[in-house]
Design an enzyme around this catalytic site. Structure first.
Site, PDB file in Angstrom:
ATOM      1  CB  SER A 195      -0.953   0.164   1.095  1.00 55.80           C
ATOM      2  OG  SER A 195      -0.091   0.507   2.532  1.00 55.80           O
ATOM      3  CG  ASP A 196       1.441   5.542  -1.585  1.00 56.08           C
ATOM      4  OD1 ASP A 196       2.426   6.093  -0.707  1.00 56.08           O
ATOM      5  OD2 ASP A 196       1.165   6.278  -2.586  1.00 56.08           O
TER       6      ASP A 196
END
Length: 945
Positions: free
Chosen positions: A242-243
């Protein structure tokens, strides 16, 4: 080879297949241990002698954030080289430095988050510097090269594990975590997915990172495309990271889910394997996963799937086979080869945009180099700390001799007078250490704080002369005579303490705001005004000081003096990568900031032999007509100045090519949030206006002739060959470009599309025989009526030249292809998002997990067009699946409505669909127009025979 002893567990046995070793280790981990592995910072498991592991080491154009490292040109500059082999070698150098740095600092990770393959669709995107090109083919070629270099050539063990960023259709920083990119199927398959697919299919990618934005109403972190497309392209176990903070955004800013447990479970089920959230603290993610398990939203098998992917990457990196890891002893760091490679890359990235013969410079020329970037070597957010530094001024001193080079920076020199008549003063700090931001390295440089070891500003009767730069839109920096920028630390005091503007929240920018008879000085990082106190100058909520800027010298005065005494004046203009266009902030215009326009006008007025050198992360709209020459280079890293001086002197001939269209005016641009490159005619593929400089453009000090074009089709490949001859008198590189064009398409197709390219070095008179292989699949388009790719029969133009608009050779070949057929709507109906054209429509999510629907955008009626719909021998009824409230009208061939269906009672929510039916009769093949009115979602139109 490691010899297995009776006590060696199978997961440490290199003789076993990776899959069996992963199975073994997974079986030994407890559920709690596996859950803990889902956070970015996976803890060690001492009982199994498994070390801690973290995903994510920034390495976009060199090792970033972890202190000094070799700094290569920005990614957009690497794209401008059009040189796959060069970029592969850069990837190799970066991965070797990752390994060498990790050997002495275990904070350095081997799972590298690079490259960025978002297409440079819109030049005002703040992160333009991070991508390679607006073209999916060129982006793919450069990305494949870089990831292969990062991976290394060993068949089993990877030097680093690259992760592509940012999946998917992400080109805006404005409200980036809440905006939705409306991406029609043709744009999805022909444009956005293509940038990722080639690198994944090449087998050099360990995973991807979803972007912050939503696509078609659904956050990328819960996108079904991760499963439907990404994981279908390879048999490798891909790790989806994920960012930063994006998992929390699913609830906190996007409000897509009601609880974090539901959001975390949905992301994991969609395919997110590693959660980058809450920095180094895993407790919140662990608690959310445990909560999801307790609520039955996840099973242990779901957790196993994600952990398996991480363990697969760790095995490929040799973590469990230290004796067999060929990369473990890598020590290549800041080597002479890496320094030479950085200079080679900087030289190959330079693009000569225009030149009337003034360049290369005469050896005995008296040169004035002026401008705000003339003595700068700027870094960006994803740069390492410089080991070596070369500015344009330093490069010119070295190449031409300091006695032949004059310099004027062009800053406005001012003193700031307070209301009581005193002036701001920068106290002496002779004993302070000469610290450079980021030199010590940081897992999260956003947490680095400003210096407090220096004395705050005060006031006195004379004050200190400050260098003021207006970077556009009134955003100012103020620099003390010792070269340090005024900055604000956590204690709120102003100090001359920063070596450069920078940081996640820049603390070195200000704005002068008219107030009464003077100005308030607002500090942009805190949003507060500057005030004067007995303890020093600081920012505060109350009692702002009223200042009067007293100008000592205008920048254009110094520029005019230097320019008037020179044979040629070089104006070095551009951007600071931390100000205005950057991550979190899009640009608002293509124009140069007014301060730099003033300097350019002053130089040109004083000396007609004016050359503009743009050093920038993105294109500008400038008028080249009054200038003798214009060059562009991205921020070129540690060797930028040396490379530029060599190009100006003719030691190397510029041969970079533009990786994106340079538009002439802001009016040429679509809205930043309009992702329909086909419908709004974006990029060189569809743009119908006249660009300032076209995609692929770049001049040379040599000239080149093209000839002997031959084209033949064999099997699934078009074989193209031609010759390129250096007809000039200097050795130079040429970039031969092959484009294709459907000559008589049934649907809007690109005006021309890059199919292949080759950069070659030729001596005067030398001829190169070039061959290219273009797969027939490159000529296909996504047929929305068939929901698949199709090669349309008919004529196709093959074009070869020096840019997308400088075509030297052309021919046409006719392909059999597969004829189109009418839409079989009696059997399949119409999926609302599979339209041919639209007006005023936005694509949204059918449900939170899968499917698309459409809705009118901005509260106005919207219309959809579906061409060639086959009603066969006749229909008797129409049905629509809708949610919300409003009206659906079906119209055939622009005539009166065939059917009107109105949902008068609103459904309970956006995903609560109902089916409306009505009688309607028609036969044959027709174009169907569907008009939507009201806050209505349409998922599907069905027909009854």
């Amino acid at each position: 080879m490691t010899v297995r002893t009776p006590h060696t567990p199978p997961f440490r046995d290199p003789r076993l297949p990776f899959a069996k070793r992963v199975d073994d280790l997974l079986a030994r981990l407890t559920l709690d241990e596996k859950v803990s592995f889902l956070h970015q910072f996976a803890p060690a498991v001492p009982r199994l002698d498994v070390a801690a592991f973290r995903t994510g080491q920034e390495a976009l154009h060199g090792v970033a954030w972890m202190g000094p490292a070799t700094v290569f040109p920005q990614a957009v500059g690497l794209g401008a080289t059009w040189n796959d082999d060069l970029v592969r070698r850069i990837g190799e150098a970066v991965s070797r430095e990752v390994r060498a740095m990790r050997a002495r600092d275990d904070r350095v990770g081997l799972n590298v988050w690079a490259p960025v393959v978002n297409l440079l669709r819109h030049p005002l995107w703040g992160r333009n510097e991070e991508g390679y090109s607006e073209d999916p083919g060129l982006t793919s070629a450069i990305a494949v090269a870089y990831t292969r270099g990062l991976r290394g050539g060993h068949p089993t063990y990877w030097r680093t594990a690259p992760v592509l960023k940012h999946w998917l259709a992400h080109n805006n920083e404005t409200r980036r975590d809440t905006t939705s990119s409306s991406v029609r199927p043709r744009v999805l398959h022909e444009y956005d997915l293509r940038a990722f697919r080639a690198a994944v299919a090449a087998g050099a990618v360990a995973g991807v990172m979803p972007a912050y934005n939503l696509v078609n109403g659904r956050p990328n972190h819960v996108s079904p495309y991760l499963r439907e497309h990404l994981r279908a392209w390879t048999d490798e176990e891909l790790l989806v990271c994920s960012d930063a903070c994006a998992p929390s955004n699913l609830v906190d800013s996007e409000h897509y889910f009601a609880t974090h447990e539901e959001a975390t479970a949905s992301a994991l089920l969609a395919g997110v394997d590693s959660f980058t959230d809450h920095g180094t603290d895993p407790t919140k993610i662990v608690a959310r996963v445990r909560g999801a398990l307790d609520q039955g939203l996840l099973t242990e098998a779901d957790v196993d799937t994600a952990v398996r992917r991480q363990l697969s990457v760790r095995l490929r990196l040799g973590e469990f086979d230290p004796a067999d890891d060929p990369h473990a002893a890598t020590e290549d760091f800041d080597t002479p080869e890496h320094r030479a490679l950085a200079q080679e890359a900087a030289e190959q990235a330079i693009v000569l945009l225009s030149n009337d013969g003034l360049l290369p410079l005469a050896p005995d020329a008296r040169i004035a180099v002026v401008g705000l970037l003339a003595d700068e070597c700027k870094l960006d957010w994803y740069s390492g700390t410089l080991l070596h530094r070369s500015t344009p001024l330093e490069g010119l001193y070295e190449r031409f001799g300091a006695e032949r080079v004059a310099f004027a920076e062009g800053v406005d020199r001012i003193r700031l007078r307070t209301a009581d008549g005193t002036f701001l003063r920068v106290p002496s700090a002779a004993d302070a250490s000469d610290r450079v931001r980021g030199a010590e390295g940081a897992l999260d440089p956003a947490l680095l704080s400003g210096r407090t070891d220096l004395p705050p500003l005060t006031t006195d009767a004379t004050g200190t002369e400050l260098a003021l730069v207006d970077w556009g839109e009134g955003v100012l920096t103020l620099r003390a005579p010792d070269g340090r920028y005024l900055s604000v630390a956590d204690d709120g005091y102003l100090r001359a303490s920063a070596d450069q503007p920078g940081g996640w929240v820049v603390q070195e920018t200000f704005r002068l705001e008219p107030y009464g008879g003077g100005h308030l000085l607002r500090h942009l990082g805190t949003g507060r005004h500057v005030c004067v106190t007995a303890q020093g100058v600081r920012v505060a909520v109350e009692n702002p000081e009223v200042f009067e800027p007293v100008v000592t010298e205008r920048g254009e005065e110094a520029v005019a003096r230097a320019a008037g005494r020179a044979d040629v004046v070089l104006v070095v203009a551009g951007n600071d990568p931390h100000i205005n266009g950057r991550e979190t902030q899009d640009r608002t215009t293509l124009r140069l900031p007014e301060h730099q326009e003033r300097l350019l006008r002053a130089a040109r007025a004083a000396n007609r032999n004016t050359v503009l050198i743009l050093v920038s992360s993105y294109p500008y709209a400038v008028d080249p007509a009054p200038l003798r020459a214009v060059l562009w280079t991205a921020h070129g890293g540690q060797a930028a100045g040396t490379a530029l001086a060599r190009a100006l002197a003719g030691d190397s001939s510029p041969a970079g090519r533009l990786p994106q269209t340079w538009y002439a005016d802001d009016s040429d641009l679509p809205d930043l949030l309009d992702y329909d490159v086909i419908g709004s005619r974006q990029t060189y593929l569809y743009f119908e206006g006249t660009p300032l400089f076209p995609f692929g453009h770049g001049l040379s000090y040599a000239s080149f002739g093209y000839g002997d074009l031959t084209v033949r089709v064999a099997g699934d490949t078009v074989h193209v060959s031609c010759t390129v001859t250096n007809t000039g008198d200097v050795t130079a590189d040429e970039v031969a470009q092959v484009y294709t064009r459907a000559a008589n398409p049934s649907v809007p197709r690109p005006r021309r599309e890059l199919a292949a390219h080759r950069r070659v070095t030729l001596t005067p008179g030398e001829k190169a025989d070039l061959t290219f292989e273009v797969p027939l699949s490159a000529l296909e388009f996504w047929d929305v009526s068939q929901n698949r790719r199709r090669l349309e029969p008919g004529p196709y133009d093959l074009l070869v030249g020096a840019s997308s608009e400088d075509i030297r050779l052309r021919t046409t070949l006719t392909l059999d292809g597969e004829p189109g057929t009418p839409r079989p709507i009696l059997h399949h109906g119409l999926n609302a998002a599979d339209f041919d054209e639209q007006s005023g429509i936005e694509i949204v999510d059918r449900t939170r997990t899968t499917g698309d629907a459409v809705t009118p955008a901005s509260g106005r009626p919207g219309e959809l067009l579906y061409r060639g719909c086959d009603f066969g021998t006749g229909v008797t009824g129409v049905s629509v699946e809708v949610a919300g409230e409003g009206t659906v009208e079906l119209i055939l061939n622009g005539g009166p409505p065939l059917a009107t269906l109105t949902l008068t009672t609103p459904t309970s929510g956006p995903y609560d669909y109902t089916t409306l039916t009505t009688l309607a009769t028609t036969t044959g093949v027709h174009d169907v127009h569907v008009r939507l009115t009201g806050p209505l979602r349409l998922s599907r139109v069905g027909f009854t025979a």
